[in-house]
Design a protein around this motif. Structure first.
Motif, short mmCIF file in Angstrom:
data_model
loop_
_atom_site.label_atom_id
_atom_site.label_comp_id
_atom_site.label_asym_id
_atom_site.label_seq_id
_atom_site.Cartn_x
_atom_site.Cartn_y
_atom_site.Cartn_z
N THR A 37 -16.73 24.52 76.02
CA THR A 37 -17.81 24.39 75.03
C THR A 37 -17.39 23.55 73.83
OG1 THR A 37 -17.10 26.54 74.19
CG2 THR A 37 -19.07 26.50 75.53
N GLN A 91 -15.90 30.03 69.20
CA GLN A 91 -16.83 30.11 70.33
C GLN A 91 -16.35 29.15 71.42
OE1 GLN A 91 -18.56 32.64 70.43
NE2 GLN A 91 -20.60 32.32 69.63
N PHE A 136 -15.37 28.63 75.06
CA PHE A 136 -15.47 29.14 76.44
C PHE A 136 -15.14 28.03 77.42
CE2 PHE A 136 -17.77 32.24 74.13
CZ PHE A 136 -17.77 33.40 74.88
N THR A 192 -29.42 23.87 83.26
CA THR A 192 -28.43 24.52 82.40
C THR A 192 -27.36 23.53 81.94
OG1 THR A 192 -27.06 25.26 84.24
CG2 THR A 192 -28.75 26.77 83.48
N PRO A 194 -23.85 24.30 76.21
CA PRO A 194 -24.38 25.65 76.05
C PRO A 194 -23.94 26.21 74.70
CG PRO A 194 -22.51 25.65 77.56
CD PRO A 194 -22.79 24.21 77.20
N PRO A 197 -22.70 29.44 73.29
CA PRO A 197 -22.31 30.76 73.78
C PRO A 197 -22.85 31.83 72.84
CG PRO A 197 -20.40 29.33 73.44
CD PRO A 197 -21.56 28.68 72.78
N GLY A 198 -23.24 32.93 73.44
CA GLY A 198 -23.74 34.03 72.63
C GLY A 198 -25.23 33.93 72.39
N TRP A 212 -29.65 31.07 76.82
CA TRP A 212 -30.75 30.14 77.03
C TRP A 212 -30.96 29.15 75.92
CZ3 TRP A 212 -31.32 30.00 81.78
CH2 TRP A 212 -31.35 31.15 82.54
N TYR A 236 -29.64 25.72 74.14
CA TYR A 236 -28.78 24.60 74.44
C TYR A 236 -28.81 23.61 73.31
CZ TYR A 236 -28.08 26.45 78.98
OH TYR A 236 -27.71 27.27 80.00
#
Lengths: 274, 274
Positions: free
Chosen positions: A57, A171, A173, A221, B227, B229-230, B233, B235
């Motif tokens: 990320t 954050q 990932f 996604t 994405p 995170p957390g 959905w 973006y």
């Protein structure tokens, strides 16, 4: 017999954490010192499956790993997400002032570079693997040397954590792909697909493609474009799609194919849910 | 007085090549050893402009550099593309069999890793900069050490190229951003914009946005999702747009803004044409 899973790195690395998250604890880990070796161990059947980082990320995609998928003709069979917590570790008793150089994988160095701005006396040296750097300090009893690695690595090799969670972005990932021909994903469990394609320079072509995906209830996604140098106005795309009904996804793919060129399905699999 | 341009790296690096390609030869280069230092030298006015790598056709985006743009509130004022040709170099007379370690920037190592698979005796060590690794070999007269760097670096520091063009993918281009508040881009010359935004999980939202761009004759030259995170959905997107009419681009932006969240225009500038 335990299932043999190839990981990029050595015991204690993030790939091992990801492998255990996906397959559970009952696996035998096959250490590989490069991403390409993951594929070699699948081909030579020294591993039953493999786990390979594909994007992060913070630092973005590991695009060369997609090229390896193509080269070895492997399909993505699953995915797993792992939060990456980087720690600075050294032999017990060492203080941060004692450390002259820190070894780690280039990605770990990139993810923690701003922490080291306060310590200009520390030289950052790229190594093959986060956990291997930690293991080397332990086995060679290296003074004045630190490693950036997982908490699991510190534990396994008896190192002391000088500073926990030194990654710049919390954050952080990493998404890992599961490559495992022996894994039979049931069609009814498939809810995600990774594709790549080229589109010619036709006005609005990408939005047409995405409208069709949306009409067929596919969720995008991930989307990443790459320019194709030398081919003006041609673009190459990596796209991940999530869906509820496999057949509807297949219908959507049939509907969009005439709008794309060089379409490749890199894998159809079950998406990761924590 | 020559214009002072900050580059990431030292004399002879790809950033210098990119800076000369954009500004011409009449510049004074300000060497910075990190991307963040580019912004610091702009803030401290030790440089009038800066050149910063943002993406590469093989290895993908340097996403943390976008974060630096936000942190320092700088706008993109231009761009330039450079073909990256990596070369292995060492002191004159050294042969590849003599080389025990090769120093270079992590990106250069990543781009040439497969070349070194044939030479397992060579250890790859990350350094701050491609050209600095070359300069170090020359000034310290280091035997058994090689560097991966530009042809310009070999020339400047009197090193011998042991192997030319060792990058795995020959279609290897890097895009550099121009950061320069003193550069006044005339509105009529603006034909490109870099934006970022978040979209909530609403079915087909991205295709709606792209349809509007297409309706207003904007060409998408880049799209990359990340994405968040957390936030399930949600973006985050980086998008580059090319257009012919600035006013029509502004109309398009007004039309799409209600569909996006947290929109930021990172720069409006003249696109690079060779």
């Amino acid at each position: 017999m335990k299932k043999k899973i190839a990981i990029q790195g050595v015991h204690g690395c993030f790939h091992e954490q990801a492998a255990r998250l996906y397959y559970g604890e009952e696996i035998e880990v096959v250490e590989c010192l490069s991403f390409e070796d993951l594929f070699v161990s699948l081909e030579q059947k020294t591993a039953d499956g493999a786990v390979m980082a594909i994007e992060n990320t913070v630092s973005g995609g590991l695009l060369p790993n997609y090229s390896l998928l193509h080269k070895y003709g492997k399909q993505i069979k699953g995915e797993v997400f792992l939060r990456i917590k980087q720690n600075l570790m050294a032999l017990p008793g060492q203080k941060i002032e004692d450390i002259r150089e820190v070894h780690s994988h280039y990605m770990a160095i990139a993810q923690t570079r701003s922490f080291f701005q306060e310590y200009p006396h520390i030289r950052l040296i790229e190594s093959e693997d986060t956990a291997k750097s930690a293991a080397d300090i332990a086995t060679k009893r290296q003074m004045h040397v630190g490693a950036i690695a997982s908490g699991l690595a510190a534990e396994l090799f008896g190192l002391e954590i000088l500073q926990e969670s030194i990654e710049t972005h919390k954050q952080n990932f990493t998404r890992f792909l599961i490559l495992d021909d022996k894994l039979n994903v049931e069609k009814r469990d498939i809810d995600k697909s990774s594709i790549c394609f080229t589109i010619p320079h036709v006005k609005g072509r990408l939005s047409q493609i995405l409208s069709i995906f949306s009409f067929y209830d596919l969720n995008l996604t991930k989307i990443q474009s790459l320019p194709i140098p030398g081919k003006e106005w041609q673009y190459f795309f990596y796209v991940d799609l999530k869906f509820e009904e496999y057949n509807r996804y297949r219908e959507a793919m049939n509907a969009v194919q005439p709008l794309m060129e060089d379409v490749k399905i890199m894998g159809e699999y079950k998406s990761y849910n924590e």
